[in-house]
Design an enzyme around this catalytic site. Structure first.
Site, PDB file in Angstrom:
ATOM      1  N   ALA A 557       0.811  -1.216   0.000  1.00  0.00           N
ATOM      2  CA  ALA A 557       0.000   0.000   0.000  1.00  0.00           C
ATOM      3  C   ALA A 557       0.847   1.270   0.000  1.00  0.00           C
ATOM      4  O   ALA A 557       0.395   2.323  -0.453  1.00  0.00           O
ATOM      5  CB  ALA A 557      -0.936  -0.004   1.209  1.00  0.00           C
ATOM      6  N   HIS A 558       2.098   1.168   0.461  1.00  0.00           N
ATOM      7  CA  HIS A 558       2.851   2.387   0.791  1.00  0.00           C
ATOM      8  C   HIS A 558       4.336   2.156   0.498  1.00  0.00           C
ATOM      9  O   HIS A 558       5.044   1.689   1.397  1.00  0.00           O
ATOM     10  CB  HIS A 558       2.631   2.679   2.279  1.00  0.00           C
ATOM     11  CG  HIS A 558       3.230   3.943   2.807  1.00  0.00           C
ATOM     12  ND1 HIS A 558       4.547   4.062   3.153  1.00  0.00           N
ATOM     13  CD2 HIS A 558       2.681   5.137   3.079  1.00  0.00           C
ATOM     14  CE1 HIS A 558       4.778   5.256   3.640  1.00  0.00           C
ATOM     15  NE2 HIS A 558       3.662   5.935   3.609  1.00  0.00           N
ATOM     16  N   PHE A 559       4.874   2.390  -0.675  1.00  0.00           N
ATOM     17  CA  PHE A 559       4.250   2.977  -1.846  1.00  0.00           C
ATOM     18  C   PHE A 559       4.525   2.063  -3.031  1.00  0.00           C
ATOM     19  O   PHE A 559       5.453   1.254  -2.999  1.00  0.00           O
ATOM     20  CB  PHE A 559       4.862   4.345  -2.172  1.00  0.00           C
ATOM     21  CG  PHE A 559       4.815   5.369  -1.074  1.00  0.00           C
ATOM     22  CD1 PHE A 559       3.671   6.106  -0.826  1.00  0.00           C
ATOM     23  CD2 PHE A 559       5.938   5.598  -0.271  1.00  0.00           C
ATOM     24  CE1 PHE A 559       3.636   7.074   0.164  1.00  0.00           C
ATOM     25  CE2 PHE A 559       5.902   6.549   0.726  1.00  0.00           C
ATOM     26  CZ  PHE A 559       4.737   7.287   0.943  1.00  0.00           C
TER      27      PHE A 559
END
Length: 669
Positions: A557-559
């Protein structure tokens, strides 16, 4: 034409997709043969030793050295299903954090069962060799449609099998490890020659694909040049000469946006990322900011800022990043907390102090972070992201990354926040106003400061000031972290006979009221130390650990193309260790329906980040001192100072983090 009683057809054709030329065939040949003539055919007459490559092609070494030289069916299937680390082993761990790893064809179109030989310096030319095999079954799907009463495998599928073998070679050479989201495609404008001199029928047993490497380019667009020979039951049936396959940049959202409507992850059960990337049928119900050239900063553009083509996030200004270059991203779902840009004041690309963005986040009635948080309110980590993500967007809008010829990474450095309210499933929307207050630059390093105010349905929620930085990737090669005295470092190894394994979900801490979060949100694996009278204030000291898994959900999700654990989840780990302290100390005893506030409201919390947690790390440790405790009108509380360590480096320091036990459900707005 007819030759020796055999009818031959000669043809050429061009294929267009939406008016664009995609494939040209010249000197095409086909013939009509009797079964006896096919059975008596001599196959392809070709010996690779007689056709060495010239000196005009590069021969770069593998990007990652693979320890294995053969791969069974399970490993090849794992690769086709998007798990390169399961296929290749050590060296491919980082691919577990890929949002969409470069894939072989899957399901029915996967034409390789196993790879029996992989040798980067093998083959008759010493430039590389791969041998892949697949079993043939009378039940194979392609026999049904090709042809009626004359079943045989299409030659185009033999060609596709050869391309899959080439894609496997590039992957086994490590060229996909640092290329999340890219895809394979044949090299355009470069002609190759194909010959079919045999067939695979329902009576055939095995097809072997041999890749004879002529050249390899490591980049910036990795390319494999090879001759590919396909044999059916030992007979050379297919030959592709001068074939070339490359890896090219691509973006997950380009495919995912049409797969379905927008979706929200409602609980801790993972939702496939393609579902979370759906945009089909999406309509903006509220007004959004529009750039001078008409570009709309709507939800689709924000999702593109996470997973899409950069120009789809910010317009033509970011077209230089639509190729091999990389740019700072917003987090993607399920850690994406922006729904639209309401307004923006400032020249796009101007990097001007005083630029302001107003963003909104529509709070879902059912969201994973409500389900995972026993208090059923938005946890501090998510609240921090709601406040910080518009800062990242504004920094990109201001054009910071476009001023450097190097690709820059974007990181949060410092912050001071005060939370004054809560967010529940009854909250409709959070509005965040972020102002760029200062910009300074030294070489390729850019430091930007922001002032942020958040309201929930018009009610004040949080205020903070924060600092971000753009850095070249080389700045993280030797992560120094925060300076700490020797005695503070020694605390990490101080023995303690009180160890609690939280992965086993012990009832005392993970059941009843109050309790620690569910598995997705829980950022602690075990508490490795608890000293009730320890710490700088004599009020208690705690220590915890979390094992780093490259496939952890938050890395994806990040990144995109830059996986790091969100700093907010590091702060969340500290909150949870503080919650553990309050449970262990019996702070909830005698309170009716006890629960935790997301953070002690009205208190200023200060954080400093000087490092990062990536999939390459192995262990996260938190060391915490309780610096204040007491009971106020709402309930018992504790305040702590803490550090977070990535392996043996201190990278976060947080001061004034507070937590309180209160009675009853959270307020509904």
């Amino acid at each position: 034409a007819e030759a020796g009683g055999v009818r031959l057809a000669f043809f050429h054709y061009d294929c267009y997709v939406d008016g664009e030329l995609r494939l040209s065939v010249r000197e095409g040949q086909a013939g009509f043969f009797t079964p006896a003539e096919l059975a008596a055919g001599g196959g392809v007459r070709w010996d690779p030793a007689e056709h060495p490559p010239g000196d005009d092609l590069p021969f770069d070494p593998p990007a990652v050295r693979c320890e294995r030289t053969s791969f069974g069916t399970d490993r090849v299937r794992a690769l086709a299903q998007g798990s390169p680390a399961e296929c290749f082993g050590p060296g491919w761990e980082a691919t577990a954090a890929h949002v969409r790893t470069p894939l072989l064809d899957g399901e029915r179109l996967r034409l390789l069962d196993e790879v029996t030989v992989f040798d980067p310096v093998g083959g008759p030319w010493g430039r590389g060799y791969l041998r892949a095999e697949t079993a043939v079954s009378p039940d194979d799907w392609f026999f049904t449609g090709h042809f009626k009463n004359d079943p045989c495998m299409p030659g185009t599928l033999m060609l596709q099998g050869g391309l899959q073998a080439m894609a496997f070679y590039l992957t086994a050479s490590g060229h996909t490890v640092d290329r999340d989201g890219w895809r394979f495609e044949p090299v355009d404008t470069q002609p190759s020659r194909a010959k079919c001199r045999g067939q695979a029928t329902p009576e055939s047993r095995r097809i072997v694909y041999e890749v004879f490497v002529r050249g390899v380019s490591a980049g910036p667009v990795p390319t494999l040049h090879a001759d590919v020979l396909g044999s059916v039951d030992g007979r050379k049936a297919f030959l592709g000469r001068g074939m070339a396959l490359r890896l090219v940049p691509d973006w997950p959202l380009s495919q995912w946006r049409v797969l379905g409507p927008p979706a929200v992850q409602e609980d801790g059960a993972p939702v496939p990322l393609p579902r979370l990337g759906g945009l089909s049928g999406h309509r903006e119900e509220k007004a959004v900011a529009v750039a001078a050239d008409g570009f709309r900063f709507d939800y689709a553009s924000l999702l593109a800022c996470a997973w899409g083509r950069p120009s789809e996030a910010f317009g033509t200004m970011y077209e230089p990043f639509d190729g091999t270059r990389r740019v700072a991203r917003l987090p993607g779902p399920p850690y994406h907390f922006m729904s639209r840009i309401v307004s923006v004041d400032g020249v796009q690309g101007g990097m001007r102090e005083g630029s302001v963005v107003v963003a909104e986040y529509d709070v879902p009635e059912r969201a994973w972070y409500f389900e995972q948080n026993p208090s059923r309110c938005m946890p501090l980590a998510v609240l921090m992201e709601v406040a910080l993500q518009p800062c990242g967007w504004l920094a990109s809008y201001a054009g910071s990354a476009t001023t450097s010829e190097q690709d820059l990474l974007f990181r949060n450095l410092d912050g001071v926040k005060t939370v004054t309210g809560e967010v529940t499933a009854g909250t409709r929307a959070i509005r965040t106003r972020a102002e760029l207050t200062r910009v300074s630059r030294s070489g390729d390093m850019i430091i930007e400061s922001f002032r942020v105010v958040c309201t929930a349905d018009g009610v004040p929620l949080a205020e903070l000031t924060t600092v971000f930085g753009y850095f070249p990737r080389s700045a993280f090669d030797d992560q120094q972290g925060l300076p700490v005295p020797a005695e503070e470092r020694a605390r990490l190894d101080e023995p303690c006979d009180r160890v609690v394994d939280l992965t086993a979900r012990p009832a005392r801490y993970c059941a009843g009221e109050p309790r620690l979060p569910g598995r997705m949100l829980l950022m602690l694996d075990r508490v490795t130390g608890s000293w009730p009278e320890g710490g700088s204030a004599g009020l208690g000291r705690l220590r915890s650990e979390k094992d780093v898994r490259p496939d952890a959900w938050f890395f994806r999700a990040h990144f995109f193309q830059d996986p790091v654990q969100p700093g907010s989840l590091g702060v969340e780990a500290m909150c949870q260790l503080l919650q553990y302290h309050l449970i262990e100390g019996g702070a909830a005893d005698g309170i009716v329906h006890p629960r935790f506030d997301p953070v002690l409201p009205g208190r200023e919390t200060v954080w400093t980040y000087r490092g990062q947690i990536t999939p390459a790390n192995r262990l996260i440790r938190v060391d915490m001192d309780i610096v204040e405790s007491g009971t106020d009108a709402r309930g018992p509380y504790a305040v702590a100072d803490a550090t977070l360590w990535g392996d043996d480096t201190c990278i976060y320091r947080v001061r004034g983090l507070g937590m309180r036990v209160v009675s009853g459900p959270p307020p509904v707005r």
